[in-house]
Each structure stands twice: as C-alpha cells, then as structure tokens.
Write an enzyme that holds these catalytic residues in place. Sequence first.
Site, PDB file in Angstrom:
ATOM      1  N   THR A 221       0.823  -1.208   0.000  1.00  0.00           N
ATOM      2  CA  THR A 221       0.000   0.000   0.000  1.00  0.00           C
ATOM      3  C   THR A 221       0.860   1.262   0.000  1.00  0.00           C
ATOM      4  OG1 THR A 221      -0.234  -0.379   2.375  1.00  0.00           O
ATOM      5  CG2 THR A 221      -2.086  -0.971   0.991  1.00  0.00           C
ATOM      6  N   THR A 222       2.049   1.201   0.600  1.00  0.00           N
ATOM      7  CA  THR A 222       2.971   2.341   0.553  1.00  0.00           C
ATOM      8  C   THR A 222       3.428   2.615  -0.873  1.00  0.00           C
ATOM      9  OG1 THR A 222       3.723   1.811   2.772  1.00  0.00           O
ATOM     10  CG2 THR A 222       5.142   3.248   1.491  1.00  0.00           C
TER      11      THR A 222
ATOM     12  N   TYR B  12     -12.608  -2.877   2.766  1.00  0.00           N
ATOM     13  CA  TYR B  12     -13.962  -2.365   2.611  1.00  0.00           C
ATOM     14  C   TYR B  12     -15.043  -3.441   2.771  1.00  0.00           C
ATOM     15  CZ  TYR B  12     -17.934   0.373   0.961  1.00  0.00           C
ATOM     16  OH  TYR B  12     -19.139   1.010   0.877  1.00  0.00           O
TER      17      TYR B  12
ATOM     18  N   TYR C 194      -1.317  -9.757   6.048  1.00  0.00           N
ATOM     19  CA  TYR C 194      -1.145  -8.345   6.380  1.00  0.00           C
ATOM     20  C   TYR C 194      -2.425  -7.847   7.029  1.00  0.00           C
ATOM     21  CZ  TYR C 194      -0.185  -3.325   5.559  1.00  0.00           C
ATOM     22  OH  TYR C 194       0.013  -1.972   5.692  1.00  0.00           O
TER      23      TYR C 194
ATOM     24  N   ARG D 185      -6.854   0.843   8.149  1.00  0.00           N
ATOM     25  CA  ARG D 185      -6.989   1.238   6.747  1.00  0.00           C
ATOM     26  C   ARG D 185      -8.020   0.409   5.984  1.00  0.00           C
ATOM     27  NH1 ARG D 185      -3.330   4.873   4.817  1.00  0.00           N
ATOM     28  NH2 ARG D 185      -1.528   5.326   6.134  1.00  0.00           N
TER      29      ARG D 185
ATOM     30  N   LYS E 185       2.349  -9.547   8.777  1.00  0.00           N
ATOM     31  CA  LYS E 185       2.683  -8.148   8.988  1.00  0.00           C
ATOM     32  C   LYS E 185       1.553  -7.566   9.827  1.00  0.00           C
ATOM     33  CE  LYS E 185       3.306  -3.660   6.731  1.00  0.00           C
ATOM     34  NZ  LYS E 185       3.253  -2.900   5.462  1.00  0.00           N
TER      35      LYS E 185
ATOM     36  N   ILE F 266       8.342  -4.565   8.619  1.00  0.00           N
ATOM     37  CA  ILE F 266       8.150  -4.106   7.244  1.00  0.00           C
ATOM     38  C   ILE F 266       7.934  -2.612   7.362  1.00  0.00           C
ATOM     39  CG2 ILE F 266       6.692  -4.168   5.189  1.00  0.00           C
ATOM     40  CD1 ILE F 266       6.223  -7.131   5.744  1.00  0.00           C
TER      41      ILE F 266
END
Length: 219
Positions: free
Chosen positions: A39-40, A102, A128, A133, A156, A202
């Site tokens: 996502t980064t 979502y 993850y 988020r 993660k 991470i």
Amino acid sequence: VITALITPLRDGKVDEAAFDRLLERQIAAGVEGVVAMGTTGESASLTTAERLAVIERCVSVAAGRVRVLAGAGAAATDKVIDLVRHAKTVGADGALVVTPYYNRPSQAGLQAHFEAVADAVQLPIVLYNVPGRTGCDLSNETTAALASHPNIVGIKDATADMGRVSWMHANIPGAADGRFALISGDDSSFLGYVAHGGVGVISVTSNVAPEAMVALQKA
C-alpha cells in the site's frame, strides 16, 4: 528490516530510474528484503499493468540480492490469486496479502479467503493486518488457524497492539522460533513489537533511513 518501497512517480508515470536508485540504496544499507506494490507503493492508485511492471522491475533489479515480496492485495479473492500467480511467475520470493478492504468479511470469510489463495499458488504468503486502513481485523485466533497452512509463513501486524504479538508468540506453533514470522507493520511501535516476540519490521521509514532502521534491528 524489509522496506515497503514507495513507487516514485514523475509526470503521471512510474519514475523507473528513481525506483532503481531507491532499491539500490536499500540493498546497500543491508535490508533483508523489500515489498514492491504494497500500500505504501501506491498499489491502490496504479493500474494493474503498472503494478505488475513494478513488481517485475523490482525482481529484476534486486537480482537475488534481497528477498522481494510482491504486494498482492485486493478485495476479491480471484484477483489476489491472479496477482500471487504473477508474483511467482516473475520470480518474487513471496507475496504480501492484505485483508480484503472495505468488504469487512467475517473471520470465517477471512480464513476461507486466505486459504483459497494459499491453496492456489505454491508461494510463501505473508498475511497483512491493518484494520485502521481496511476496516477489517484479522483476529489472533484466525491468524493461528491460518499459520498451520504450509504456504502461510508470517504476518505483517500493523495494529500496534503489543498484547497481540505476545499472544501470537505464545500460542502459534513456530512463532517463537521464527518459522511463522511475527513482523511489525508499524514503525513507531517496532521496538516494542520486537521486545514482545516479533522478529522485525516491514518499514516505511526505511525508505528514507534504511541505515538507521537496520542498525536498530541489529541492536
């Protein structure tokens, strides 16, 4: 230390030269791995073709010098499977798979989702969990159930909850000796996470301070 690479952009396109420089700096600093298209890395903003191209480039430039995890998150199980298959095809060492954002599936739904991905492709998968988020929280108990799958090798954990890592360290077979890797996904609580049984991070910070993050991990 595994760096969650940003994806440099210029004039609306991926800046490949800047990406290469960033990756080379990470390798020189001594990180053990990188994530491409997490996502980064702006994975939610790039096209599928751009995502795949960045992962391929990362594997090519890394050339086996560090491990490459391919970000393979999506809201649909079939799309995740396609992304993990691509990661294996281009030579990534594993895939980082975020909880479906979502949709907010149940814990049973999450377990079915990750097991379907792990069953479909013979590639190491790191779970993850970043509920802040995604709106979706992978529970400790579901993580423990998934940890028994031979293709699921770690998590993660970006919850910044030290109670979680302590529980997983004590209750998941393989967590205490690193066979199931407990990896912080939150730089600000990384030190505490490792103190409670985690094995590393991470990191987003390591994009700009890889040397310092590697020194912290070694210390």
